[in-house]
Design a protein around this motif. Sequence first.
Motif, mmCIF file in Angstrom:
data_model
loop_
_atom_site.group_PDB
_atom_site.id
_atom_site.type_symbol
_atom_site.label_atom_id
_atom_site.label_comp_id
_atom_site.label_asym_id
_atom_site.label_seq_id
_atom_site.Cartn_x
_atom_site.Cartn_y
_atom_site.Cartn_z
ATOM 1 N N LYS A 135 0.827 -1.200 0.000
ATOM 2 C CA LYS A 135 0.000 0.000 0.000
ATOM 3 C C LYS A 135 0.866 1.257 0.000
ATOM 4 N N ALA A 136 1.944 1.244 0.778
ATOM 5 C CA ALA A 136 2.831 2.402 0.869
ATOM 6 C C ALA A 136 3.478 2.705 -0.479
ATOM 7 N N LEU A 137 3.986 1.667 -1.152
ATOM 8 C CA LEU A 137 4.660 1.881 -2.429
ATOM 9 C C LEU A 137 3.688 2.319 -3.514
ATOM 10 N N ILE A 138 2.534 1.661 -3.568
ATOM 11 C CA ILE A 138 1.539 2.005 -4.587
ATOM 12 C C ILE A 138 1.016 3.422 -4.364
ATOM 13 N N THR A 139 0.755 3.782 -3.113
ATOM 14 C CA THR A 139 0.266 5.129 -2.804
ATOM 15 C C THR A 139 1.310 6.180 -3.138
ATOM 16 N N TRP A 140 2.571 5.895 -2.833
ATOM 17 C CA TRP A 140 3.674 6.812 -3.143
ATOM 18 C C TRP A 140 3.681 7.134 -4.645
ATOM 19 N N CYS A 141 3.583 6.105 -5.455
ATOM 20 C CA CYS A 141 3.625 6.306 -6.900
ATOM 21 C C CYS A 141 2.318 6.879 -7.455
ATOM 22 N N ALA A 142 1.228 6.685 -6.737
ATOM 23 C CA ALA A 142 -0.063 7.209 -7.191
ATOM 24 C C ALA A 142 -0.303 8.647 -6.742
ATOM 25 N N THR A 143 0.589 9.179 -5.915
ATOM 26 C CA THR A 143 0.433 10.542 -5.413
ATOM 27 C C THR A 143 1.175 11.515 -6.322
ATOM 28 N N PRO A 144 0.459 12.366 -7.054
ATOM 29 C CA PRO A 144 1.129 13.266 -8.001
ATOM 30 C C PRO A 144 2.075 14.237 -7.296
ATOM 31 N N ASP A 145 3.196 14.474 -7.925
ATOM 32 C CA ASP A 145 4.142 15.493 -7.470
ATOM 33 C C ASP A 145 4.705 16.157 -8.725
ATOM 34 N N PRO A 146 3.836 16.870 -9.459
ATOM 35 C CA PRO A 146 4.217 17.382 -10.789
ATOM 36 C C PRO A 146 5.410 18.332 -10.769
ATOM 37 N N GLU A 147 5.609 19.020 -9.661
ATOM 38 C CA GLU A 147 6.746 19.939 -9.566
ATOM 39 C C GLU A 147 7.976 19.276 -8.941
ATOM 40 N N HIS A 148 7.857 17.976 -8.645
ATOM 41 C CA HIS A 148 8.951 17.221 -8.016
ATOM 42 C C HIS A 148 9.444 17.902 -6.740
ATOM 43 N N ALA A 149 8.492 18.327 -5.919
ATOM 44 C CA ALA A 149 8.841 19.033 -4.682
ATOM 45 C C ALA A 149 9.702 18.172 -3.773
ATOM 46 N N MET A 150 9.409 16.873 -3.715
ATOM 47 C CA MET A 150 10.188 15.980 -2.865
ATOM 48 C C MET A 150 11.643 15.929 -3.327
ATOM 49 N N LEU A 151 11.839 15.728 -4.618
ATOM 50 C CA LEU A 151 13.194 15.625 -5.153
ATOM 51 C C LEU A 151 13.929 16.957 -5.076
ATOM 52 N N ARG A 152 13.223 18.036 -5.287
ATOM 53 C CA ARG A 152 13.869 19.354 -5.268
ATOM 54 C C ARG A 152 14.249 19.773 -3.851
ATOM 55 N N ALA A 153 13.692 19.086 -2.864
ATOM 56 C CA ALA A 153 14.071 19.361 -1.475
ATOM 57 C C ALA A 153 15.356 18.632 -1.086
ATOM 58 N N ILE A 154 15.849 17.781 -1.989
ATOM 59 C CA ILE A 154 17.071 17.020 -1.721
ATOM 60 C C ILE A 154 18.256 17.752 -2.331
ATOM 61 N N SER A 155 19.139 18.254 -1.496
ATOM 62 C CA SER A 155 20.308 19.002 -1.980
ATOM 63 C C SER A 155 21.592 18.178 -1.948
ATOM 64 N N GLN A 156 21.554 17.028 -1.278
ATOM 65 C CA GLN A 156 22.744 16.193 -1.166
ATOM 66 C C GLN A 156 23.110 15.571 -2.522
ATOM 67 N N PRO A 157 24.371 15.212 -2.712
ATOM 68 C CA PRO A 157 24.743 14.447 -3.905
ATOM 69 C C PRO A 157 24.003 13.107 -3.920
ATOM 70 N N VAL A 158 23.508 12.722 -5.098
ATOM 71 C CA VAL A 158 22.720 11.495 -5.232
ATOM 72 C C VAL A 158 23.266 10.667 -6.387
ATOM 73 N N LEU A 159 23.385 9.367 -6.155
ATOM 74 C CA LEU A 159 23.717 8.411 -7.206
ATOM 75 C C LEU A 159 22.473 7.590 -7.487
ATOM 76 N N VAL A 160 21.959 7.673 -8.715
ATOM 77 C CA VAL A 160 20.756 6.950 -9.129
ATOM 78 C C VAL A 160 21.178 5.778 -10.008
ATOM 79 N N ILE A 161 20.754 4.571 -9.643
ATOM 80 C CA ILE A 161 21.127 3.360 -10.378
ATOM 81 C C ILE A 161 19.880 2.530 -10.671
ATOM 82 N N CYS A 162 19.827 1.965 -11.873
ATOM 83 C CA CYS A 162 18.671 1.133 -12.236
ATOM 84 C C CYS A 162 19.083 0.104 -13.272
ATOM 85 N N GLY A 163 18.365 -0.989 -13.313
ATOM 86 C CA GLY A 163 18.560 -1.988 -14.351
ATOM 87 C C GLY A 163 17.843 -1.571 -15.625
ATOM 88 N N SER A 164 18.408 -1.915 -16.765
ATOM 89 C CA SER A 164 17.847 -1.503 -18.060
ATOM 90 C C SER A 164 16.450 -2.056 -18.295
#
Length: 286
Positions: free
Chosen positions: A207-236
């Motif tokens: 429920k937590a994961l599905i709700t997180w992704c279902a909650t719009p954040d069009p301005e990316h407020a959550m991500l823009r509040a992160i000022s630390q260096p970030v390494l993003v990794i994902c599988g193709s």
Amino acid sequence: MIEANTLRPSAATLETAPTRYVDGSGIRFAYRRLGPSTGTPLVLLQHFSGNIDAWDTAVVNALAVDRPVIAFDNAGVGRSTGQTPDNIAAMARDAVAFIDLLGLSKVNLLGFSLGGCVAQQIAAEHGRLVRRLILVGTAPKGGEEHLLAVLQEAFSHTEAPDPRLPLFFTKSAASQSAGVAFLKRAKMRKEDRDTDSGSAVTDPQAKALITWCATPDPEHAMLRAISQPVLVICGSHDTMLPADNAYAMFKALSNAQLILYPDSGHGALFQHHELFVSHVRTFLDA
């Protein structure tokens, strides 16, 4: 409160380290601590349904060679008491409570899948606590997820020795071979293994994961509040939380690097564990 500041030098591995406990905030948190006694600890935030023993020993042990690494069960998971929340914000509060109980004033965070969502929330709300952030196979708020469909597909493969094989790895021979090797490593600890999660954990986590992704954040407020260096990794070929999420996070974050691993699914960090450790080390040592 059980002794919290027990950050002692240790040659222990994820397979051999004792499971320790610390009490506070009405929760008894289970954790294992590896690596040297000095340096900024790397705290691991686990995937949906996962516990301490679901981490890849090849990843955790290698990272702990030159830095403190702490793997723990958040509230209600594994051997930790309390109730598993059904939202990311509460999971983040519990994780911060655990970090505080250990007396840590500065940490690096590695969040995988669901743990990556929790890591984003912590970094956005507790800027002074988090030095650097590694987000693996995860999604931003309002991102794309296919959790239930991917789980259903994985569990339909009754011929598979473990649902994590179709869940975390692609159908290629190379990826499947890496998956079999990962499953062997995941079973290396024989004594004092962590407790597997049941529906009391997986239902609220889903429920937590599905709700997180279902909650719009069009301005990316959550991500823009992160000022630390970030390494993003994902599988193709991550089918659960597709790589489009990683690119979206990379673009919205103010100080991010992006790495995509080839021919790999949700468990890209397990399949390409040597490369992953090398990339994480370089990032954290900067």
